[in-house]
Design an enzyme around this catalytic site. Structure first.
Site, PDB file in Angstrom:
ATOM      1  N   LYS A 226      23.112  -7.726  36.408  1.00  0.00           N
ATOM      2  CA  LYS A 226      21.998  -8.281  37.187  1.00  0.00           C
ATOM      3  C   LYS A 226      21.595  -9.595  36.508  1.00  0.00           C
ATOM      4  CE  LYS A 226      19.056  -7.813  40.495  1.00  0.00           C
ATOM      5  NZ  LYS A 226      19.458  -8.205  41.833  1.00  0.00           N
ATOM      6  N   ASP A 280      23.237  -5.148  42.760  1.00  0.00           N
ATOM      7  CA  ASP A 280      22.838  -4.720  44.110  1.00  0.00           C
ATOM      8  C   ASP A 280      23.965  -4.972  45.114  1.00  0.00           C
ATOM      9  OD1 ASP A 280      21.837  -7.187  43.048  1.00  0.00           O
ATOM     10  OD2 ASP A 280      20.997  -7.659  44.998  1.00  0.00           O
TER      11      ASP A 280
END
Ligand code: NAP
Length: 414
Positions: A226, A280
């Site tokens: 991330k 994600d």
């Protein structure tokens, strides 16, 4: 519990080589920890499958010498310790172990026996292969496209346990320090957790993932991070991963960018492609384009979420195998808990432990045994012979007990 040195008359010791591989004698000693709750049920079933598969694969020329070590409730009842030093020493000596689930003692001063095992033995890579077994009810249309192996960093990240409650003196001191010295504002009623991620821990995890991909013939290793938001932790994980691939595996790997810039979009034959995805996005990709991903390497929290999500995708949350592996010791384990309400009923599904055992045989280089087990387990489920957990999601099955399921797997080896 046995505590004597590993000796050749009772079976040979597995030894570690300098490149991290293991040398395995014909009759290796392997540590078994049966575990709590349903642990003994699934162990009794699984060990029959392991022994039958080894005997069949090698015509009786090889055999595992199981050596039981105590941990959890059995250890506490017998010697008053949850995780005896003797057990840790046996694992260090024998190099490879397999375990059932362990109860987390409440108020015993130990956060979790599993976490303690990982920390004390520095089992830094949590490895979870995820693939579909035909016949298992799955929630997606093409579960057979999933064949991924998650390498999750096991020792750092927000899981390091460095955190303080809101209003505590430590949180208040940190908040003031950060304001005074680093000119950053944190709300005064905030709890504080620290997310340490080091180059050394990130790179040893990525190294292991790349070695695995090369050895098992996978085509890519994806760094899942991330880093768009947490630039200096997750972003660094990505950066360190690419650097390690370039420094240590330049002849065997190629980056995804290079595939397009230098090779017209086709990876050179035999090279593992190193790519990265933001976490994600990776969840979307896993659902929409699973066939494009093989080995995934990631920090602790991403790995926790993604490995369970992937296992659910193939319907196998209760059958997912796993291992915690370090440079000196590897412990293979059922990934579910102790399901205490089913303890002693010979009822639950032993597949998670059985498939973890198959993974262990791959690790030992006894690939024939792992393949025999996986093929026979799949054939058993396809024949409709399943335990209650799968039976309740399928129609027209023959619901059997835990031990009967193991016996059916052994029959399918024939
Ligand atoms: P759990 O033991 O995994 O059980 C939750 C539910 O999952 C069970 O009630 C059962 O569902 C299903 N299940 C689990 N294993 C199964 C199997 N082999 N076959 C069929 N169904 C299975 O989770 P928990 O109740 O949260 O945890 C209980 C204890 O286990 C706690 O002390 C926890 O700390 C410990 N734990 C240990 C480990 C480990 O050692 N690695 C991991 C997780 C939890 P149904 O009721 O729907 O049939």
């Amino acid at each position: 519990m046995m505590s004597e040195e590993v000796s050749s008359d009772r079976g040979g010791a597995i030894t570690l080589n300098s490149d991290g591989t293991v040398t395995v004698p014909e009759n290796p000693v392997i540590v078994s920890i049966q575990g709590d709750g349903i642990g003994p049920d699934i162990w009794r079933a699984a060990v029959k499958v392991f022994d039958a598969a080894v005997a069949r694969a090698y015509d009786g020329q090889r055999q595992i010498q199981w050596r039981e070590a105590l941990a959890g409730e059995k250890a506490f009842a017998e010697i008053g310790q949850w995780l005896p030093e003797e057990t840790l020493e046996m694992l260090r000596q024998c190099v490879v172990g397999i375990k059932g689930p362990l109860t987390t003692p409440v108020g015993g001063g130990i956060r979790s026996l599993n976490v303690t095992l990982r920390q004390v033995l520095d089992l830094y890579a949590c490895v979870r292969p995820v693939r579909y077994y035909k016949g298992v009810p799955a929630p997606v249309r093409f579960p057979e496209q999933v064949d991924m192996v998650v390498f999750r960093e096991n020792t750092e990240d927000v899981y390091a346990g460095i955190e303080w409650p809101a209003g505590s003196p430590e949180a208040n001191r940190l908040t003031s320090y950060i304001k005074e010295h680093l000119n950053r504002e944190i709300r005064p009623d905030s709890a504080i957790g620290i997310k340490p991620m080091s180059r050394v821990a990130s790179q040893r995890l990525v190294r292991r993932a790349i070695r695995y991909a090369l050895k098992q013939g996978y085509q890519s290793v994806t760094l899942v991070h991330k880093g768009n938001i947490m630039k200096y932790t997750e972003g660094a994980f990505r950066q360190w991963g690419y650097e390690l691939a370039g420094e240590e595996f330049s002849a065997q790997t190629v980056t995804e960018a290079e595939v397009y810039e230098k090779f017209g979009g086709e990876p050179p034959h035999g090279r593992v492609v190193i790519k990265d995805r933001i976490a994600d996005m990776m969840f979307q990709q896993a659902l929409l384009r699973p066939a494009e991903y093989d080995v995934l390497a990631m920090p602790n929290l991403n790995g926790d979420y993604l490995s369970d999500a992937l296992a659910a995708q193939v319907g196998g949350l209760g059958m997912a195998p796993g291992a915690n592996i370090g440079d000196r010791v590897a412990v293979f384990e059922a990934t579910h808990g102790t399901a205490p309400k089913y303890a002693g009923q010979d009822r639950v599904n032993p597949s998670s432990l059985i498939l973890s055992g198959a993974m262990m045989f791959d690790y030992l280089g006894w690939r024939e045994v792992g393949d025999l087990i996986r093929t026979a387990l799949e054939a058993t489920i396809l024949a409709g012979v399943v335990t209650y957990d799968l039976a309740r999601q399928m129609s027209g099955t023959n619901e059997v007990k835990c031990s009967e399921f193991a016996a059916a797997i052994n029959e399918h080896m024939g």
